[in-house]
Design an enzyme around this catalytic site. Structure first.
Site, PDB file in Angstrom:
ATOM      1  N   ASP A 242       0.814  -1.226   0.000  1.00 50.32           N
ATOM      2  CA  ASP A 242       0.000   0.000   0.000  1.00 50.32           C
ATOM      3  C   ASP A 242       0.844   1.271   0.000  1.00 50.32           C
ATOM      4  O   ASP A 242       0.483   2.266  -0.627  1.00 50.32           O
ATOM      5  CB  ASP A 242      -0.915   0.041   1.245  1.00 50.32           C
TER       6      ASP A 242
ATOM      7  N   TRP B 167      -1.371   8.459   5.238  1.00 48.17           N
ATOM      8  CA  TRP B 167      -1.002   7.273   4.468  1.00 48.17           C
ATOM      9  C   TRP B 167       0.399   6.729   4.773  1.00 48.17           C
ATOM     10  O   TRP B 167       0.795   5.731   4.196  1.00 48.17           O
ATOM     11  CB  TRP B 167      -1.126   7.546   2.958  1.00 48.17           C
ATOM     12  N   ASN B 168       1.144   7.377   5.642  1.00 46.77           N
ATOM     13  CA  ASN B 168       2.543   6.928   5.792  1.00 46.77           C
ATOM     14  C   ASN B 168       2.703   5.714   6.711  1.00 46.77           C
ATOM     15  O   ASN B 168       3.576   4.875   6.481  1.00 46.77           O
ATOM     16  CB  ASN B 168       3.438   8.092   6.239  1.00 46.77           C
TER      17      ASN B 168
ATOM     18  N   GLU C 236      -2.118  16.705   7.308  1.00 45.34           N
ATOM     19  CA  GLU C 236      -1.465  17.992   7.080  1.00 45.34           C
ATOM     20  C   GLU C 236      -2.066  19.094   7.940  1.00 45.34           C
ATOM     21  O   GLU C 236      -3.243  19.024   8.315  1.00 45.34           O
ATOM     22  CB  GLU C 236      -1.623  18.385   5.618  1.00 45.34           C
TER      23      GLU C 236
ATOM     24  N   GLU D 105      -2.638  15.516  15.075  1.00 44.32           N
ATOM     25  CA  GLU D 105      -1.233  15.134  14.871  1.00 44.32           C
ATOM     26  C   GLU D 105      -0.873  15.602  13.468  1.00 44.32           C
ATOM     27  O   GLU D 105      -1.225  14.965  12.482  1.00 44.32           O
ATOM     28  CB  GLU D 105      -1.081  13.615  14.998  1.00 44.32           C
TER      29      GLU D 105
ATOM     30  N   CYS E  81       6.431  12.430   9.786  1.00 41.93           N
ATOM     31  CA  CYS E  81       6.076  13.781  10.230  1.00 41.93           C
ATOM     32  C   CYS E  81       7.153  14.423  11.095  1.00 41.93           C
ATOM     33  O   CYS E  81       7.329  15.636  11.078  1.00 41.93           O
ATOM     34  CB  CYS E  81       4.758  13.728  10.991  1.00 41.93           C
TER      35      CYS E  81
ATOM     36  N   GLY F 241       0.102  20.636  16.148  1.00 40.02           N
ATOM     37  CA  GLY F 241      -0.891  19.746  16.737  1.00 40.02           C
ATOM     38  C   GLY F 241      -1.516  20.215  18.027  1.00 40.02           C
ATOM     39  O   GLY F 241      -1.127  21.229  18.601  1.00 40.02           O
TER      40      GLY F 241
ATOM     41  N   GLU G 163      -0.667  11.717  21.579  1.00 41.26           N
ATOM     42  CA  GLU G 163      -0.920  10.286  21.444  1.00 41.26           C
ATOM     43  C   GLU G 163       0.133   9.560  22.279  1.00 41.26           C
ATOM     44  O   GLU G 163       1.221  10.085  22.515  1.00 41.26           O
ATOM     45  CB  GLU G 163      -0.817   9.860  19.968  1.00 41.26           C
TER      46      GLU G 163
HETATM   47  P1  NDP Z   1      -3.944  14.852   4.574  1.00 40.84           P
HETATM   48  O1  NDP Z   1      -4.167  15.977   5.497  1.00 40.84           O
HETATM   49  O2  NDP Z   1      -4.026  15.104   3.118  1.00 40.84           O
HETATM   50  O3  NDP Z   1      -4.989  13.667   4.852  1.00 40.84           O
HETATM   51  C1  NDP Z   1      -5.121  13.060   6.110  1.00 40.84           C
HETATM   52  C2  NDP Z   1      -6.454  12.352   6.191  1.00 40.84           C
HETATM   53  O4  NDP Z   1      -7.507  13.327   6.185  1.00 40.84           O
HETATM   54  C3  NDP Z   1      -6.741  11.424   5.025  1.00 40.84           C
HETATM   55  O5  NDP Z   1      -7.466  10.316   5.497  1.00 40.84           O
HETATM   56  C4  NDP Z   1      -7.599  12.313   4.122  1.00 40.84           C
HETATM   57  O6  NDP Z   1      -8.371  11.576   3.228  1.00 40.84           O
HETATM   58  C5  NDP Z   1      -8.440  13.028   5.152  1.00 40.84           C
HETATM   59  N1  NDP Z   1      -9.010  14.299   4.736  1.00 40.84           N
HETATM   60  C6  NDP Z   1      -8.646  15.098   3.695  1.00 40.84           C
HETATM   61  N2  NDP Z   1      -9.396  16.223   3.697  1.00 40.84           N
HETATM   62  C7  NDP Z   1     -10.256  16.134   4.756  1.00 40.84           C
HETATM   63  C8  NDP Z   1     -11.279  16.995   5.295  1.00 40.84           C
HETATM   64  N3  NDP Z   1     -11.558  18.170   4.770  1.00 40.84           N
HETATM   65  N4  NDP Z   1     -11.934  16.580   6.395  1.00 40.84           N
HETATM   66  C9  NDP Z   1     -11.637  15.401   6.991  1.00 40.84           C
HETATM   67  N5  NDP Z   1     -10.700  14.551   6.518  1.00 40.84           N
HETATM   68  C10 NDP Z   1     -10.007  14.907   5.421  1.00 40.84           C
HETATM   69  O7  NDP Z   1      -2.535  14.234   4.982  1.00 40.84           O
HETATM   70  P2  NDP Z   1      -1.715  13.099   4.226  1.00 40.84           P
HETATM   71  O8  NDP Z   1      -2.530  11.854   4.176  1.00 40.84           O
HETATM   72  O9  NDP Z   1      -1.196  13.677   2.952  1.00 40.84           O
HETATM   73  O10 NDP Z   1      -0.508  12.821   5.235  1.00 40.84           O
HETATM   74  C11 NDP Z   1       0.668  13.549   5.246  1.00 40.84           C
HETATM   75  C12 NDP Z   1       0.650  14.590   6.353  1.00 40.84           C
HETATM   76  O11 NDP Z   1       0.380  13.962   7.591  1.00 40.84           O
HETATM   77  C13 NDP Z   1       1.961  15.308   6.538  1.00 40.84           C
HETATM   78  O12 NDP Z   1       1.743  16.683   6.714  1.00 40.84           O
HETATM   79  C14 NDP Z   1       2.507  14.717   7.807  1.00 40.84           C
HETATM   80  O13 NDP Z   1       3.393  15.554   8.481  1.00 40.84           O
HETATM   81  C15 NDP Z   1       1.274  14.453   8.587  1.00 40.84           C
HETATM   82  N6  NDP Z   1       1.504  13.410   9.590  1.00 40.84           N
HETATM   83  C16 NDP Z   1       1.557  13.769  10.912  1.00 40.84           C
HETATM   84  C17 NDP Z   1       1.842  12.825  11.884  1.00 40.84           C
HETATM   85  C18 NDP Z   1       1.871  13.182  13.329  1.00 40.84           C
HETATM   86  O14 NDP Z   1       1.752  12.290  14.155  1.00 40.84           O
HETATM   87  N7  NDP Z   1       2.057  14.427  13.708  1.00 40.84           N
HETATM   88  C19 NDP Z   1       2.116  11.435  11.527  1.00 40.84           C
HETATM   89  C20 NDP Z   1       1.988  11.157  10.123  1.00 40.84           C
HETATM   90  C21 NDP Z   1       1.714  12.140   9.196  1.00 40.84           C
HETATM   91  P3  NDP Z   1      -7.756  11.127   1.802  1.00 40.84           P
HETATM   92  O15 NDP Z   1      -6.290  11.001   1.928  1.00 40.84           O
HETATM   93  O16 NDP Z   1      -8.403   9.815   1.566  1.00 40.84           O
HETATM   94  O17 NDP Z   1      -8.139  12.203   0.874  1.00 40.84           O
END
Ligand code: NDP
Length: 487
Positions: free
Chosen positions: A92, A150-151, A227, A248, A282, A457, A461
């Site tokens: 994945d 997704w990471n 994000e 997070e 992240c 954040g 967690e």
């Molecule tokens: P996104 O913010 O694009 O997406 C995160 C999740 O939110 C996905 O399931 C996405 O769905 C969903 N989503 C998107 N838009 C909305 C909305 N308006 N309302 C509710 N849910 C929504 O992040 P990424 O998946 O691109 O992940 C990368 C980011 O995550 C990086 O910035 C990274 O730093 C951060 N991150 C932070 C961590 C932490 O613990 N601090 C750990 C891991 C990552 P879909 O993708 O299906 O569109």
């Protein structure tokens, strides 16, 4: 060849949607569609809420020790199936097998185990107030939503469900559309372990499904990983029904390497904190500040080790230690940042291009990339890239480098390398970040709370305090004497 189609996981089983809408999931290392997933339409969404309500009623009525016992069974199954689950994560996400095999499932299982252990130990207070007294109960919130990035798909699902379930809540989890299978596998394992149907549900889809979760008034809390920009939308939407939130979010974390540091160790940390999981972590230390006295030594060793020790290729090959980025779109985004670094005058020490390894020629790979002589105002130094791109900067004064390290709206993590014990703590205490490492980088055991300062954040967690974020306190005053009333 037909690929499998996965339905949403509701009330303990797979449930077909009514619209028939699906989305495709690709293996980032091959660019091939590996399966399809049904999108959670209105029928599924309503069913998820009904299911979670029933699940909550059954689960919250159990004693913490009963819940703990069941969760520990799930932990054992996760560990037994480590390799099968790790493979799901590799296909994945595109990350190397050598990582998934020992990190992803393991760290997810650890967190569920940790909270399963804590659940029966959660206690309220009791205090006498004259002849009367009050006591408090720690009660679960109800239905909690988890929205994952997704990471680390399976790990994130475990990190969110562990404390939520241990405290007696039901969960509706939405994985990223890029990586939906890990959460489904976890849902099946929970059922197999004896978690009642409806306690952990998985809904699938993109932003719209996430938005539905954040707006739904039946949901009491949203724990979100993603994000910063998305986090703000999630929080704004959750405010409509005053949901509790855990956020997070992203980072642009600094690592400070002083001139008394073990330089080889600091290079190891810098490489781990930029190239592990092909840079899609992240907490990565994407801004490396190196003292001028050891700068040349640091970048010489960094260049040699980056060029000699990194093996990109088919992520299932156990020798491979650099996988593919999550998508073509993300690969282009990362390459765009690299172009910007070059345009803005950073010196490319190594890397900088897309990669097409012989064993995975169609994958979305990017070379491990190091920019040196970077300046604080460059885009690559300011913005989260989320790929294997490291920026190295030089410093010569402790106070000044602390100011520079803190000059960002993000505050997820930070690190210091020095052999001076007093400096290590003095500097770390001044860095504005929620997760810090001294002479180390990236470790995140279940026992240690993690979360961001500033816009990285809200809430934490892992660690003991997280259990409190999944409960609410009920205060009960008990009258022991006659009420004195003026009426
Ligand atoms: P996104 O913010 O694009 O997406 C995160 C999740 O939110 C996905 O399931 C996405 O769905 C969903 N989503 C998107 N838009 C909305 C909305 N308006 N309302 C509710 N849910 C929504 O992040 P990424 O998946 O691109 O992940 C990368 C980011 O995550 C990086 O910035 C990274 O730093 C951060 N991150 C932070 C961590 C932490 O613990 N601090 C750990 C891991 C990552 P879909 O993708 O299906 O569109």
């Amino acid at each position: 060849m037909t690929t499998p189609v996965y339905e949403n996981f509701i009330n303990g089983h797979f449930l077909k949607n009514q619209t028939g809408d699906t989305f495709a999931v690709k293996n980032p290392a091959t660019d091939e569609v590996i399966y399809h997933v049904e999108i959670a339409d209105e029928f599924i969404q309503n069913a998820a809420i009904e299911s979670a309500k029933q699940g909550f009623a059954a689960w919250s009525a159990m004693t913490p020790i009963e819940r703990s016992r069941i969760l520990l069974k799930a932990v054992a199954i996760l560990r037994e199936r480590n390799d099968e689950l790790a493979k799901v994560e590799v296909l994945d996400t595109g990350k190397p097998w050598q990582e998934a095999e020992c990190v992803d499932v393991e760290t997810g299982a650890d967190v569920i185990e940790y909270f399963a252990g804590l659940a029966p130990a959660q206690v309220g207070q009791q205090q006498m107030v004259g002849n009367d007294f009050y006591y408090t109960r720690k009660e679960p919130l109800g239905i909690c939503a988890g929205i994952g990035a997704w990471n680390y798909p399976l790990q994130i699902a475990c990190w969110k469900s562990g404390p939520a379930l241990a405290a007696g809540n039901a969960v509706i989890f939405k994985p990223s559309e890029e990586t939906p299978l890990g959460a489904i596998k976890l849902a099946e394992i929970f059922i197999e372990a004896g978690v009642p149907a409806g306690v952990f549900n998985v809904v699938q889809g993109a932003a719209e499904v996430g938005q539905w979760l954040t707006a739904n008034p039946n949901i009491e809390k949203v724990s979100f990983t993603g994000e910063v920009g998305t986090g703000k939308k999630v929080m704004a939407s959750a405010a409509g029904s005053l949901k509790d939130v855990t956020m997070e979010l992203g980072g642009k974390s600094p690592l400070l390497v002083f001139d008394d540091a073990d330089v080889s160790q600091a290079v190891s940390a810098a490489m781990l904190g930029n190239f592990y999981t092909q840079g899609e972590i992240c907490t990565n230390c994407t801004r490396i500040y190196v003292h001028k006295n050891v700068y040349q030594q640091f970048i010489d060793e960094l260049k040699t080790r980056t060029e000699q020790n990194i093996i990109a290729g088919d992520p299932m090959d156990p020798e491979v230690n650099l996988g593919a980025l999550i998508s073509k779109k993300h690969q282009e985004l990362v390459l765009g940042y690299i172009d910007k670094g070059i345009q803005e005058g950073a010196t490319l020490l190594t890397g900088g291009k897309a990669l097409s390894p012989a064993s995975a020629p169609n994958g979305y790979f990017v070379e491990p990339t190091v920019f040196v002589d970077c300046k604080d105002d460059m885009t690559i130094v300011k913005e989260e890239i989320f790929g294997p791109v490291m920026s190295v900067l030089v410093f010569d004064d402790e106070d000044d480098v602390i100011l520079r390290a803190n000059d960002t709206h993000l505050g997820l993590a930070a690190g210091v390398f020095t052999k001076d014990i007093q400096r290590a703590h003095r500097v770390i205490h001044q860095l504005q970040a929620g997760i810090c490492w001294i002479n180390s980088y990236g470790n995140s055991p279940a026992e240690m709370p993690v979360g961001g300062y500033k816009q990285s954040g809200i809430g934490r967690e892992n660690g003991i305090e997280t259990l409190d974020h999944y409960t609410q306190t009920k205060s009960i005053y008990v009258g022991m004497s006659n009420i004195e009333s003026p009426f």
